[in-house]
Every structure is written in C-alpha cells, then in structure tokens.
Design a protein around this motif. Structure first.
Motif, PDB file in Angstrom:
ATOM      1  N   ALA A  64       0.870  -1.177   0.000  1.00  0.00           N
ATOM      2  CA  ALA A  64       0.000   0.000   0.000  1.00  0.00           C
ATOM      3  C   ALA A  64       0.906   1.227   0.000  1.00  0.00           C
ATOM      4  O   ALA A  64       1.829   1.332   0.828  1.00  0.00           O
ATOM      5  CB  ALA A  64      -0.895  -0.018   1.226  1.00  0.00           C
ATOM      6  N   VAL A  65       0.653   2.137  -0.938  1.00  0.00           N
ATOM      7  CA  VAL A  65       1.552   3.284  -1.138  1.00  0.00           C
ATOM      8  C   VAL A  65       0.738   4.564  -1.301  1.00  0.00           C
ATOM      9  O   VAL A  65      -0.489   4.511  -1.411  1.00  0.00           O
ATOM     10  CB  VAL A  65       2.406   3.090  -2.422  1.00  0.00           C
ATOM     11  N   VAL A  97       0.510   5.520   6.330  1.00  0.00           N
ATOM     12  CA  VAL A  97       1.461   5.543   5.214  1.00  0.00           C
ATOM     13  C   VAL A  97       1.656   7.004   4.799  1.00  0.00           C
ATOM     14  O   VAL A  97       0.683   7.711   4.524  1.00  0.00           O
ATOM     15  CB  VAL A  97       0.950   4.691   4.029  1.00  0.00           C
ATOM     16  N   THR A  98       2.904   7.428   4.795  1.00  0.00           N
ATOM     17  CA  THR A  98       3.209   8.821   4.423  1.00  0.00           C
ATOM     18  C   THR A  98       4.151   8.779   3.219  1.00  0.00           C
ATOM     19  O   THR A  98       4.703   7.716   2.908  1.00  0.00           O
ATOM     20  CB  THR A  98       3.885   9.552   5.603  1.00  0.00           C
ATOM     21  N   PRO A  99       4.352   9.881   2.528  1.00  0.00           N
ATOM     22  CA  PRO A  99       5.260   9.864   1.377  1.00  0.00           C
ATOM     23  C   PRO A  99       6.610   9.254   1.756  1.00  0.00           C
ATOM     24  O   PRO A  99       7.149   9.531   2.834  1.00  0.00           O
ATOM     25  CB  PRO A  99       5.384  11.345   1.010  1.00  0.00           C
ATOM     26  N   ASP A 116      -3.252   5.342  -0.956  1.00  0.00           N
ATOM     27  CA  ASP A 116      -4.359   5.480  -1.907  1.00  0.00           C
ATOM     28  C   ASP A 116      -4.174   4.576  -3.120  1.00  0.00           C
ATOM     29  O   ASP A 116      -4.876   4.726  -4.121  1.00  0.00           O
ATOM     30  CB  ASP A 116      -4.560   6.935  -2.342  1.00  0.00           C
ATOM     31  N   ALA A 117      -3.233   3.611  -3.042  1.00  0.00           N
ATOM     32  CA  ALA A 117      -3.065   2.652  -4.135  1.00  0.00           C
ATOM     33  C   ALA A 117      -2.246   1.477  -3.613  1.00  0.00           C
ATOM     34  O   ALA A 117      -1.618   1.557  -2.544  1.00  0.00           O
ATOM     35  CB  ALA A 117      -2.343   3.293  -5.320  1.00  0.00           C
ATOM     36  N   VAL A 118      -2.296   0.383  -4.372  1.00  0.00           N
ATOM     37  CA  VAL A 118      -1.499  -0.798  -4.017  1.00  0.00           C
ATOM     38  C   VAL A 118      -0.635  -1.181  -5.218  1.00  0.00           C
ATOM     39  O   VAL A 118      -1.132  -1.273  -6.348  1.00  0.00           O
ATOM     40  CB  VAL A 118      -2.407  -1.981  -3.604  1.00  0.00           C
ATOM     41  N   SER A 145      -3.860   6.736  -8.392  1.00  0.00           N
ATOM     42  CA  SER A 145      -4.636   6.747  -7.149  1.00  0.00           C
ATOM     43  C   SER A 145      -5.845   5.818  -7.302  1.00  0.00           C
ATOM     44  O   SER A 145      -6.550   5.870  -8.312  1.00  0.00           O
ATOM     45  CB  SER A 145      -5.085   8.176  -6.852  1.00  0.00           C
ATOM     46  N   GLY A 146      -6.077   4.941  -6.340  1.00  0.00           N
ATOM     47  CA  GLY A 146      -7.209   4.000  -6.372  1.00  0.00           C
ATOM     48  C   GLY A 146      -6.864   2.657  -6.990  1.00  0.00           C
ATOM     49  O   GLY A 146      -7.654   1.709  -6.896  1.00  0.00           O
TER      50      GLY A 146
END
Ligand SMILES: Nc1nc2c(c(=O)[nH]1)N[C@H]1C(S)=C(S)[C@@H](COP(=O)(O)OP(=O)(O)OC[C@H]3O[C@@H](n4cnc5c(N)ncnc54)[C@H](O)[C@@H]3O)O[C@H]1N2
Ligand code: MOO
Length: 418
Positions: A64-65, A97-99, A116-118, A145-146
């Motif tokens: 997850a990123v 999860v942060t940048p 917001d994405a995997v 994203s998504g």
C-alpha cells in the motif's frame, strides 16, 4: 379461475395448470440461519446488512503506497520506499502511510490510512510468496490513485436489496446473502410430499417377473424428480389396486404432507382406484388435451393436495414437468414460470394425434451457429407413453400443436428445454 364444470371436455394444458395452481397455498414461513436456507425460497427482501466490501480493501498482494510516490517509477529507475507495516487479511494497519513509506498488504486486507493505491508484489524487487518482511523495497511501476483498491460498498451498499422475496436460495443466493452479513432469513418451509405408485402389477426392480408383473419405475421417477425440484419427500409407497389401501395411504399421508402425488389408476379401467376413491371425495378428473398425459386427477384429502398422474411412465414424466413442478414451486413460495418455448427444425418426420398437443422427448443438435436447433425424437416410438427407457436421453420436449397430424422432416417445430 377455471371452472370444474369445464372439465367434461378436454382441457388445455394451460387451463389445467392454472386450475391446479389456484388450489395451492404456500407453506408457512420460518426463520432460519442463512446456512440452512439452501434449497428454500426467501419469504422476504434481504437487504445488505453491511457494505460489500465492508471496508476499502486491497485487490492484490503487494504494498500500500501513496500513488504520487510511484509516479516516475520504472524498471531502470525504481522508487525506494521504507516498509512501515505488514497487514494480512484479517488484520489492519496500525501505522499511517506517508510519502516515502509503504505497508506490505495482502489481498482482502484493509487499506491503511494515508495509502491510496497498491503496488503488486510482482512490480517490486520482493519475490512473490512467503518472504520475510523487508525494511525497504524498490517499486518498478507507477500506480494511479485507487489502483488495486476495492472501495467500501462498491459491490453493494448497506441497505441495498440483495435477494428478492420469492427467490430460490441456490448456492449463489446463499453466498450473496452471507456476503452482506445476513445471519437469518425468513423462508418458506420445504413442501412435504408423499409419492404413491398404484398398481397390483408393480414389483421392486430386479424381481423375477411372473404373471404380468412389471418393475415399478414411477415411484423412483417421481421421488427423484420431486427431490430434484426441492421437495421434502417424506414417504414413497407402492400399493396394489385396492381402494381401501389407497384410502389408508392417502389419509395417513395427508396428516403430515402438503402434497401427495399418485401414479396410475385414473383412466377408464375396472381397477382404476384413484378414480374410484376420488369420485367419492369430489376429486376432479380432467382430460387434458395432451399426449402423453391425457387423464389427470386432482383433489384434496384433509389439507393435502393430491395430484393424480396417469400410470404410463412417460405420461408421468411429462405431466410432472408441466403440472407437478409448478404446483410444487408455488407451494414452496416461488412464482412458477411457464415453460419457455423455442423454435427448432424437425430432424425427422412423425405422426401426432389430432386434438391433443403432443410432447415428444427429443434431443437438440445445433448444426451451425445462428441456425435453428435440429430436434430429434430420442426413440423411434416418439411420444409413446411406455417408452421410459429413452426419456433419460432427452434434453427437450418437442411440442406439436393439437391440430397437426403429421410432422415432416425440415418442418419448423417448437420445443421446450428440460
Ligand atoms: N378405455 C380407455 N383406456 C385408456 C384410456 C382411455 O381414455 N380409455 N386412456 C389411456 C391413457 S392416455 C393413459 S395415459 C392410461 C392411463 O391409465 P391409468 O392412469 O389408469 O394407469 P394404469 O392403467 O394404472 O397404468 C397404465 C400403464 O402404466 C403402467 N404403470 C403403472 N404404474 C407404473 C409404475 N409405477 N411403474 C411403471 N409402469 C407403471 C401400467 O402397468 C400400465 O401399463 O390409460 C389408457 N387407457
Ligand atoms: O395420454 Mo396417455 O398419457 O397417452 O399415454
């Protein structure tokens, strides 16, 4: 409502079906755990008790990123991310999860805060499978994203209708209700049925046959069909041609059963006991304009509906399909569907009795896509009502209108699938 008086003449298949259905009431309803609803009919609208999926979840095994982090990732210039968490299905993310960071995540696990994405594991330097958790990974491909996220409620939102009243709980419907967290459902009780094969000539299959005896196939046929159609077959009886025996069996069965299906003894013979008994009980004995299956009987014993089928085995099969099945469906809480009729082409010619709609056990062959299926009787004796040996080969019934005397090879015909 079709009047019984109309029965002196031959009745149409549709009118007799309606006549029967008018005498059927659904069984009472019961509240059951969803796991016990299989094979029953829903008496209520089942709405989603939770969203499906119940939370934003990962569609892939991976990481997850924040999508932004991966925007310029490729095979030669991978993006390095620090792994801050490990989220299996059934777990949840404890860290945000942060940048610059990511969390290992498995398919079905909740998306952690901040992500917001995997990224699929295949798009990283981590081998797929059971590997120890790394401190850092390289990402080789961008995700938007998504990406690879299943949004909460995207399949069904809370309160959304999932099972309509009157729906049959097959395995898929049970799974659908379970997936939106249904614990119990209100369903109709399975109809309880007794099968009675009448005929002094009947013996168990495998018996050495003497003095006009024949193996009883109707009781097996009916019990099997009724089970296949969702009935609770409580009792299967075979009786000789004795009105007293019939009375005793019907009266006993009527104490616990919703439906009693008999075979034999409904025509014009000297020992037609269903006729003899039924006449004293106000049964109806319509002659239905069909072949096979012309003589029929129905009536009530106590609260049980009695459907009396003719004895000829193919007549039993055809009339069970056309009359018993819809009656059972209606009793089980379903709206019975009229059989769907399709167009085909006769693969051979045969004779048909005038004045009665003929139902010929047949097989279908599609010779070229787009062409009408070729309909071929499964036996040279066509709709002969004793040719039960070949019925198991049929996937359809060719339906020949009452006014047709002769079907020629190549004629356009109609059929229903069985
Ligand atoms: N004079 C007339 N005779 C017949 C008429 C008619 O209108 N007038 N109709 C014919 C038609 S059509 C049919 S269908 C049969 C129906 O007769 P029943 O319902 O009285 O049936 P049975 O006589 O008892 O049996 C007919 C036939 O089927 C065999 N059979 C019966 N039970 C079984 C079983 N459990 N397993 C296998 N085979 C069974 C039985 O031995 C007879 O051969 O009446 C025509 N007659
Ligand atoms: O109608 Mo009967 O059922 O011919 O055999």
């Amino acid at each position: 409502m079709i009047a019984v008086a109309a029965m002196a003449e031959m009745m149409s298949v549709e009118d007799y079906r309606e006549f029967l259905l008018n005498q059927v009431a659904p069984t009472e309803t019961i509240n059951l755990p969803i796991a016990q609803a299989h094979g029953l009919v829903s008496a209520e609208l089942v709405e989603a008790s939770c969203p499906l999926p119940p939370f934003d979840s990962s569609a892939m095994d991976g990481f997850a990123v924040t999508a932004q982090d991966t925007a310029f990732a490729n095979a030669t210039m991978p993006v390095r991310l620090t792994v801050i968490d490990d989220i299996p299905a059934g777990g949840y993310g404890r860290e945000r999860v942060t940048p610059g960071t990511c969390a290992r995540i498995m398919t079905g696990a909740p998306i952690p805060q901040g992500a917001d994405a995997v990224v699929r594991v295949e798009d990283t330097d981590v081998p797929a499978g059971a590997t120890p958790l790394r401190k850092e990974i390289s990402v080789y491909a961008p995700v938007s994203s998504g990406k690879n996220i299943r949004a909460m409620g995207e399949a069904a939102n809370i309160g959304e209708p999932v099972i309509a009243p009157g729906s049959f709980f097959d395995a898929r419907a049970v799974a659908a209700a379970a997936s939106v967290n249904t614990s119990h459902v209100r369903v109709y009780r399975k109809p309880k049925v007794t099968v009675v094969a009448t005929g002094s000539e009947l013996v168990d299959p495998g018996t050495s046959l003497v003095d006009g005896q024949i193996p009883d196939s109707n009781s097996l046929l009916l019990a099997g069909l009724l089970r296949e159609w969702g009935a609770d077959v409580e009792c299967v009886r075979r009786i000789r041609d004795s009105v007293e025996d019939l009375r005793a069996v019907l009266e006993e069965a009527s104490l616990s059963c919703d439906l009693i299906v008999t075979s034999g003894g409904v025509s014009a013979g000297a020992f037609d006991i269903v006729k003899d008994y039924g006449e004293t009980r106000g049964f109806s004995f319509p002659k239905v304009a069909m072949q096979p299956g012309k003589p029929q009987a129905c009536g009530k014993v106590g609260n049980a509906l009695v459907i009396g089928l003719p004895g000829n085995p193919v007549s039993v099969w055809v009339s069970a399909l056309l009359f018993v099945r819809p009656a059972l469906q209606s009793m089980a809480g379903m709206r019975p569907e009229a059989p769907r009729i399709f167009d085909g082409v006769a693969g051979t010619g045969w004779k048909s009795p005038t004045g009665r709609r003929q139902y010929v056990p047949s097989t279908l062959k599609v010779e070229r896509s787009g062409n009408r299926p070729v309909v071929m009787p499964v036996h040279r004796l066509g709709s002969g009502s004793h040719v039960i040996n070949a019925v198991q080969l049929a996937d359809s019934l060719c339906v020949v209108p009452a006014e047709v005397e002769c079907v020629e090879r190549g004629d356009r015909v109609q059929f229903l699938q069985v």
